[in-house]
Scaffold this motif. Structure first.
Motif, PDB file in Angstrom:
ATOM      1  N   PHE A  63       1.056  -2.939  -6.475  1.00  0.00           N
ATOM      2  CA  PHE A  63       0.180  -3.131  -5.309  1.00  0.00           C
ATOM      3  C   PHE A  63       0.942  -2.719  -4.061  1.00  0.00           C
ATOM      4  N   LEU A  64       0.353  -1.805  -3.297  1.00  0.00           N
ATOM      5  CA  LEU A  64       0.977  -1.297  -2.077  1.00  0.00           C
ATOM      6  C   LEU A  64       0.013  -1.506  -0.919  1.00  0.00           C
ATOM      7  N   GLY A  65       0.450  -2.258   0.088  1.00  0.00           N
ATOM      8  CA  GLY A  65      -0.409  -2.534   1.234  1.00  0.00           C
ATOM      9  C   GLY A  65       0.196  -2.031   2.528  1.00  0.00           C
ATOM     10  N   ARG A  66      -0.646  -1.490   3.387  1.00  0.00           N
ATOM     11  CA  ARG A  66      -0.219  -1.092   4.742  1.00  0.00           C
ATOM     12  C   ARG A  66      -1.228  -1.678   5.719  1.00  0.00           C
ATOM     13  N   TYR A  67      -0.860  -2.804   6.317  1.00  0.00           N
ATOM     14  CA  TYR A  67      -1.778  -3.555   7.163  1.00  0.00           C
ATOM     15  C   TYR A  67      -1.522  -3.212   8.631  1.00  0.00           C
ATOM     16  N   ARG A  68      -2.532  -2.757   9.297  1.00  0.00           N
ATOM     17  CA  ARG A  68      -2.395  -2.336  10.692  1.00  0.00           C
ATOM     18  C   ARG A  68      -3.323  -3.098  11.621  1.00  0.00           C
ATOM     19  N   GLN A  69      -4.138  -3.984  11.071  1.00  0.00           N
ATOM     20  CA  GLN A  69      -5.046  -4.789  11.881  1.00  0.00           C
ATOM     21  C   GLN A  69      -5.015  -6.223  11.376  1.00  0.00           C
TER      22      GLN A  69
END
Length: 223
Positions: A53-59
């Motif tokens: 699982f790869l997450g990129r959270y920007r908000q």
């Protein structure tokens, strides 16, 4: 069953739950070459299969990147992911993960490209992942993200949930450290991209108080 509680550190350096995380998620299923030993208090559902699982959270609550390797597990009739390894690139995200949800978070650096990422920590590279979107779009769907954690001798369970626009994807492991379980194949199965996604992570709940390990034993065997 009650919500987990822990003393709040002085000058708490992370937000309280719930967290709202918006951004992109890339995921796929990989298979370990050797059987995995579950953490205390749970049993595995699919022996050697794991979620990458790869997450990129920007908000949302915090802005950070995340890499997770998790096994499918359950306690009784309650399913969830057993988070075996997890890295983030943000100190508040690390501290919140440890104190709020009992996750074994560590710090890492994420070098992002358009359709790839290289993740490294102080001991060197961890993995390089490449993905390409498929042609199959499944629309905007709810995605359960339930997971287990441990803190202060207690087994925790969190019923996080996300809603995202789901598209099939080809996810490939180009680099993989020997500090992680050896894989049977560099190609992940059931690859998908959730973009955009919006996840809500509520407070954890205590499921059980775990027995104290005897001297010379470990909480979890293997990697």
């Amino acid at each position: 069953m009650r919500e987990a509680s822990a003393p709040t550190p002085p000058d708490q350096a992370y937000p309280d739950a719930p967290w709202i995380l918006g951004g992109r998620i890339v995921l796929g299923q990989v298979t370990a070459r050797h059987p995995l030993t579950p953490m205390s208090g749970v049993r595995h559902l699919l022996d050697r299969r794991m979620l990458l699982f790869l997450g990129r959270y920007r908000q949302g609550t915090l802005d950070y990147s995340e890499l997770v390797l998790a096994a499918y597990a359950h306690r009784g009739l309650r399913p969830g992911l057993e988070i075996r390894h997890i890295w983030v690139d943000n100190e508040p995200a690390l501290l919140g993960g440890v104190h709020l949800w009992g996750l074994p978070k560590k710090l890492a650096t994420f070098d992002w490209g358009h359709h790839h990422v290289r993740v490294s920590d102080d001991n060197g590279p961890l993995t390089t992942l490449t993905w390409s979107p498929g042609k199959t779009g499944l629309g905007r769907l709810p995605v359960p993200l339930w997971f287990f954690g441990t803190r202060d001798g207690a087994l925790l369970h969190t019923t996080a949930k996300a809603r995202c626009r789901l598209t099939s994807a080809r996810l490939t492991v180009d680099e993989w450290t020997d500090r992680l379980p050896a894989l049977t194949s560099p190609r992940a199965r059931l690859g998908a991209i959730c973009d955009p996604s919006r996840a809500i992570v509520p407070p954890a709940r205590v499921l059980a108080h775990l027995p104290v390990p005897s001297a010379g034993t470990h909480h979890r065997q293997g990697v």
